[in-house]
Structure formats: C-alpha cells, structure tokens
Scaffold this motif. Structure first.
Motif, mmCIF file in Angstrom:
data_model
loop_
_atom_site.group_PDB
_atom_site.id
_atom_site.type_symbol
_atom_site.label_atom_id
_atom_site.label_comp_id
_atom_site.label_asym_id
_atom_site.label_seq_id
_atom_site.Cartn_x
_atom_site.Cartn_y
_atom_site.Cartn_z
ATOM 1 N N ILE A 73 87.887 74.650 67.033
ATOM 2 C CA ILE A 73 89.096 74.473 66.165
ATOM 3 C C ILE A 73 88.518 74.008 64.799
ATOM 4 O O ILE A 73 89.017 74.503 63.818
ATOM 5 C CB ILE A 73 90.091 73.603 66.885
ATOM 6 N N ALA A 74 87.679 73.309 64.752
ATOM 7 C CA ALA A 74 87.192 72.754 63.408
ATOM 8 C C ALA A 74 86.589 73.779 62.660
ATOM 9 O O ALA A 74 86.688 73.772 61.408
ATOM 10 C CB ALA A 74 86.180 71.417 63.630
ATOM 11 N N GLY A 75 85.717 74.702 63.247
ATOM 12 C CA GLY A 75 85.131 75.691 62.639
ATOM 13 C C GLY A 75 86.224 76.636 62.128
ATOM 14 O O GLY A 75 86.014 77.156 61.017
ATOM 15 N N TYR A 76 87.226 76.837 62.862
ATOM 16 C CA TYR A 76 88.393 77.906 62.415
ATOM 17 C C TYR A 76 88.922 77.337 61.045
ATOM 18 O O TYR A 76 89.468 77.959 60.368
ATOM 19 C CB TYR A 76 89.235 78.004 63.754
ATOM 20 N N LEU A 77 89.652 75.975 61.339
ATOM 21 C CA LEU A 77 90.162 75.245 60.347
ATOM 22 C C LEU A 77 89.404 75.170 58.970
ATOM 23 O O LEU A 77 89.823 75.334 57.879
ATOM 24 C CB LEU A 77 90.723 74.004 60.649
ATOM 25 N N ALA A 78 88.251 74.908 58.989
ATOM 26 C CA ALA A 78 87.184 74.778 58.206
ATOM 27 C C ALA A 78 87.120 76.202 57.341
ATOM 28 O O ALA A 78 86.878 76.179 56.158
ATOM 29 C CB ALA A 78 85.752 74.299 58.529
ATOM 30 N N HIS A 214 76.883 74.925 67.719
ATOM 31 C CA HIS A 214 76.633 75.785 66.873
ATOM 32 C C HIS A 214 77.685 77.252 67.154
ATOM 33 O O HIS A 214 78.548 77.580 66.284
ATOM 34 C CB HIS A 214 75.194 76.442 66.737
ATOM 35 N N ARG A 215 77.362 77.603 68.206
ATOM 36 C CA ARG A 215 78.481 78.771 68.585
ATOM 37 C C ARG A 215 79.808 78.351 68.559
ATOM 38 O O ARG A 215 80.546 79.331 68.044
ATOM 39 C CB ARG A 215 77.900 79.244 70.088
ATOM 40 N N PRO A 216 80.122 77.280 69.199
ATOM 41 C CA PRO A 216 81.717 77.005 69.115
ATOM 42 C C PRO A 216 82.225 77.044 67.584
ATOM 43 O O PRO A 216 83.301 77.551 67.371
ATOM 44 C CB PRO A 216 81.911 75.657 69.597
ATOM 45 N N LEU A 217 81.513 76.554 66.763
ATOM 46 C CA LEU A 217 81.986 76.531 65.347
ATOM 47 C C LEU A 217 81.759 78.100 64.826
ATOM 48 O O LEU A 217 82.887 78.482 64.070
ATOM 49 C CB LEU A 217 80.933 75.711 64.393
ATOM 50 N N ALA A 218 80.776 78.890 65.054
ATOM 51 C CA ALA A 218 80.823 80.131 64.641
ATOM 52 C C ALA A 218 81.714 80.762 65.065
ATOM 53 O O ALA A 218 82.367 81.749 64.773
ATOM 54 C CB ALA A 218 79.469 80.759 64.926
ATOM 55 N N LEU A 219 82.105 80.577 66.593
ATOM 56 C CA LEU A 219 83.434 81.335 67.047
ATOM 57 C C LEU A 219 84.711 80.933 66.440
ATOM 58 O O LEU A 219 85.485 82.023 66.263
ATOM 59 C CB LEU A 219 83.387 81.049 68.736
ATOM 60 N N GLY A 220 84.855 79.688 66.221
ATOM 61 C CA GLY A 220 86.010 79.511 65.210
ATOM 62 C C GLY A 220 86.059 80.275 63.777
ATOM 63 O O GLY A 220 87.147 80.692 63.291
ATOM 64 N N LEU A 229 80.144 82.002 57.391
ATOM 65 C CA LEU A 229 79.769 80.636 57.443
ATOM 66 C C LEU A 229 78.783 80.531 58.665
ATOM 67 O O LEU A 229 78.085 79.083 58.743
ATOM 68 C CB LEU A 229 81.056 79.701 57.901
ATOM 69 N N ALA A 230 78.219 81.619 59.239
ATOM 70 C CA ALA A 230 77.392 81.383 60.241
ATOM 71 C C ALA A 230 75.953 80.705 60.036
ATOM 72 O O ALA A 230 75.612 79.841 61.002
ATOM 73 C CB ALA A 230 76.965 82.937 60.951
ATOM 74 N N PRO A 231 75.255 80.852 58.921
ATOM 75 C CA PRO A 231 74.279 80.111 58.575
ATOM 76 C C PRO A 231 74.453 78.691 58.424
ATOM 77 O O PRO A 231 73.149 77.959 59.025
ATOM 78 C CB PRO A 231 73.636 80.834 57.333
ATOM 79 N N ALA A 232 75.472 78.387 57.682
ATOM 80 C CA ALA A 232 75.384 76.730 57.593
ATOM 81 C C ALA A 232 75.799 76.181 59.008
ATOM 82 O O ALA A 232 75.353 75.114 59.364
ATOM 83 C CB ALA A 232 76.703 76.647 56.690
ATOM 84 N N PHE A 233 76.646 76.832 59.570
ATOM 85 C CA PHE A 233 77.225 76.540 61.046
ATOM 86 C C PHE A 233 75.818 76.307 61.984
ATOM 87 O O PHE A 233 75.607 75.547 62.914
ATOM 88 C CB PHE A 233 78.159 77.032 61.566
ATOM 89 N N GLU A 234 75.055 77.043 61.737
ATOM 90 C CA GLU A 234 73.744 77.267 62.746
ATOM 91 C C GLU A 234 72.727 75.960 62.437
ATOM 92 O O GLU A 234 72.351 75.411 63.145
ATOM 93 C CB GLU A 234 73.064 78.727 62.544
ATOM 94 N N ARG A 235 72.590 75.896 61.154
ATOM 95 C CA ARG A 235 71.623 74.692 60.674
ATOM 96 C C ARG A 235 72.221 73.551 61.110
ATOM 97 O O ARG A 235 71.725 72.593 61.841
ATOM 98 C CB ARG A 235 71.459 74.791 59.019
ATOM 99 N N TYR A 236 73.453 73.171 60.908
ATOM 100 C CA TYR A 236 74.121 72.049 61.077
ATOM 101 C C TYR A 236 74.361 72.019 62.726
ATOM 102 O O TYR A 236 73.956 70.812 63.368
ATOM 103 C CB TYR A 236 75.620 72.029 60.753
ATOM 104 N N GLY A 237 74.805 73.007 63.507
ATOM 105 C CA GLY A 237 74.858 73.008 64.920
ATOM 106 C C GLY A 237 73.667 72.833 65.518
ATOM 107 O O GLY A 237 73.511 72.093 66.769
#
Length: 354
Positions: A73-78, A214-220, A229-237
């Motif tokens: 949900i955070a990934g989706y809203l972000a 990582h994947r939940p963020l990318a899914l959102g 946003l996948a690269p940034a979410f991958e490094r963070y995740g």
C-alpha cells in the motif's frame, strides 16, 4: 513562515499514514468477507467441507504484523495511486493470503507448535485426530491437513489478485516463485549445515528482502502504473529486507516467545543456516558442534553466541542497512512525505521486538 511549513509537512505525513491505515483496514474487511463467503459456499456443500476454510480463517484472524500489505500500500500511494482504488486492497489481501500459505507450510517444515500465539494448523489437527482416536497416524493427518490448508491459501491468493492491473502480474509471479525457491534453498542449507554466509545472505534476500519489502513495494507501484520506481524500491527493499531478516534471526535466538507468538530457538533445533549463525560459526566452530550434537541446551548456545560478539556486530549491520535503505529512497522520484514515511517504516521493521 518556517513554522507553517513544518506544520504543513506534519499534517501531510499524518494524512499519508491515515490513508495507508485506512486501506489496510479495508484489506482486513476484504479478507474477512472473502473467507466468510467461502465458508458459506462450502457449508452448503457439506458441513465437513468448511474445516479447511475455518482453519485458514483462524490464522488470518489471529492478526500478524501485516508488513507485506503495508509496504504494498505504501508503494502504491508513494507512486501516486488513488486512495479509493480497490485494486491495491486486492493486491494487499493477496499478499497476506500468500503469507498465510507460507506460514502454514513453514510450520510443518520447522515442526513449530505455535504461530501467532495459537497452536499451528498441523499441531491442532494432530491433536484432534488423537482426541477422536481416528484411523491412521495423528502426525501424518495433521501435516496432511496443514498442507492442504496452505495450498488452499495459495489458490485464494491468486483469486484475490484477479482485479489487480496486469502490469503488476510479472512482479506477483516472480514474488511467488522466489519465495518457493528461497524456502527450498533454506531447507537444503539446513540439511547440509555448512558455513556459507554468501548463501545465507542470498536465502535471506529471497525469503525476506524481496518477499517482504522489495516485491510488495514494486507490486504496489505496478498497481499504480509506476514501474519506473522498481530500481529505487529494489535498492531500498533489499537493504531493509536484510535488516528485517537479521532482526528475525536475533529474535529467534534471544527473543521472548510470549512476544513473538512462536517458540524460541527454532533456528537452532532446525539447523537453519542464518546469517547470525553463519557469522558466529566462522568465529567459533564449536557452535556447529553444539547445535548438531544432542545434549546442548538453547541457553548454552545463546551464551556461546554472545561470547563471539556477533550479536553486537549484527546490530551494527542492521543500523548500516537501515541507513542504506534510507539513502536509496531519498533519491526516489516520489513525494517527500513518502520518502519520510518509508524511512520510518524501515526503522520500525528493523528494530521491532516481535
């Protein structure tokens, strides 16, 4: 002017958290309604048919941290997703149902007796079998039921994903296969029980770094139409997920089972080659002997682990990983309020007590 700006930022952060929490609550209601409908469907077929659904419902209703849905949900809203879009609620519910499947199967693999403060599915059904003196072996019955309940949750997770945009499909499929391969590698490493920190870290990333953060963020983000946003979410995740797993290792070794809701010391009894144990055995090979040879208590192993100094080093590494994740998200093309919130979420999962 400066005070007004700070006040606006605080209000914005509070609004962001309320929106996320509201969507999480919608997910809870969605899961309850889904499982209730399944109960009614199968009750009309046969009164015994509801047993598997009810066992799954009990685990879901017992709570849990809901970390994966929260990051989805955070990934989706972000990513700029609309607060009233049901697709992200469906994706979050699918993630939680997938997690229920993984937990049920994991409890069989680890011979765990409790989960979320309740008897595990296989433990409860083994006891039911013994109580009624049914035919066959109680342990096999309980584990067989749990396998089927876990499989049912896996099927349900796919049903729940149906309304999610197809753009998120690739992330969803990779997340599920990665989880299974990570579980397999975890079992293999436990059986071999050889010191291999590089392998332990890969397992931690597959089972936790990617699967939990990582994947939940990318899914959102995919559900919101922002695959960029996948690269940034991958490094963070990856960084925050590794910190999450290291905290899990420490909680298993030194945590309170009353707080975690599951038995302590399972990594010792199941010979899990965690990063914590791998690093400790590099410094003191006697720990390998203590874990693999009967007669040594978990408390003795804990004292030996403390003597190596590895737990303190793990704490330092967790802090470095949180900083790494925060740095990764600081440059992401998202609203500042979500950079701040994801930094807070990183600290929350890395320093949790259960």
């Amino acid at each position: 002017m400066e005070m007004t700006c700070i006040g606006t930022q605080q209000q914005s952060a509070a609004t962001a958290r309320r929106t996320r929490d509201n969507l999480l609550q919608q997910m809870e209601e969605h899961l309850r309604a889904f499982l209730s409908a399944e109960h009614e469907l199968w009750a009309a077929v046969n009164e015994r048919a509801v047993g598997a659904v009810d066992a799954l419902s009990e685990l879901v209703a017992a709570g849990g941290k809901r970390i994966r849905p929260a990051f989805c949900i955070a990934g989706y809203l972000a990513a700029g997703g609309e607060a009233h879009d049901g697709a992200v609620v469906a994706a979050a519910a699918a993630l939680e149902m997938l997690h229920a499947s993984a937990l049920i199967h994991d409890d069989i693999i680890d011979a765990s007796s409790h989960r979320r403060g309740l008897p595990t599915v296989h433990t409860r059904h083994s006891a039911l079998h013994r109580h009624h003196r049914w035919q066959g072996e109680s342990r096999r019955f309980g584990e067989g039921v749990a396998l089927l309940v876990g499989d049912l949750a896996l099927v349900y997770s796919e049903q729940l994903m149906a309304p999610v945009p197809a753009a998120a499909g690739a992330v969803w499929h990779r997340l599920r296969s990665e989880l299974m391969i990570g579980q397999y590698m975890d079992m293999s490493a436990a059986a071999e029980f050889n010191v291999d920190p590089q392998l332990s870290r890969w397992i931690a990333l597959a089972k936790s770094g990617h699967y939990t953060i990582h994947r939940p963020l990318a899914l959102g983000a995919g559900a919101a139409g922002r695959p960029d946003l996948a690269p940034a979410f991958e490094r963070y995740g990856e960084a925050v997920g590794e910190a999450f797993q290291l905290r899990d290792d420490l909680l298993d070794a030194f945590g309170d089972s009353a707080a975690t809701g599951k038995p302590a010391g399972l990594d010792f009894s199941q010979h899990k080659m965690t990063l914590l144990l791998g690093w400790a055995m590099q410094r003191d090979p006697r720990i390998h002997h203590m874990i693999t040879t009967p007669g040594h208590t978990p408390e003795e192993v804990r004292r030996r682990l403390l003597d190596t100094g590895v737990p303190d080093d793990v704490e330092k590494h967790i802090a470095a990983l949180v900083d790494q994740g925060s740095t990764a998200i600081a440059g992401a093309p998202i609203a500042p309020v979500w950079r701040e919130e994801l930094t807070t979420m990183a600290e929350r999962v890395a320093y949790r007590t259960s």
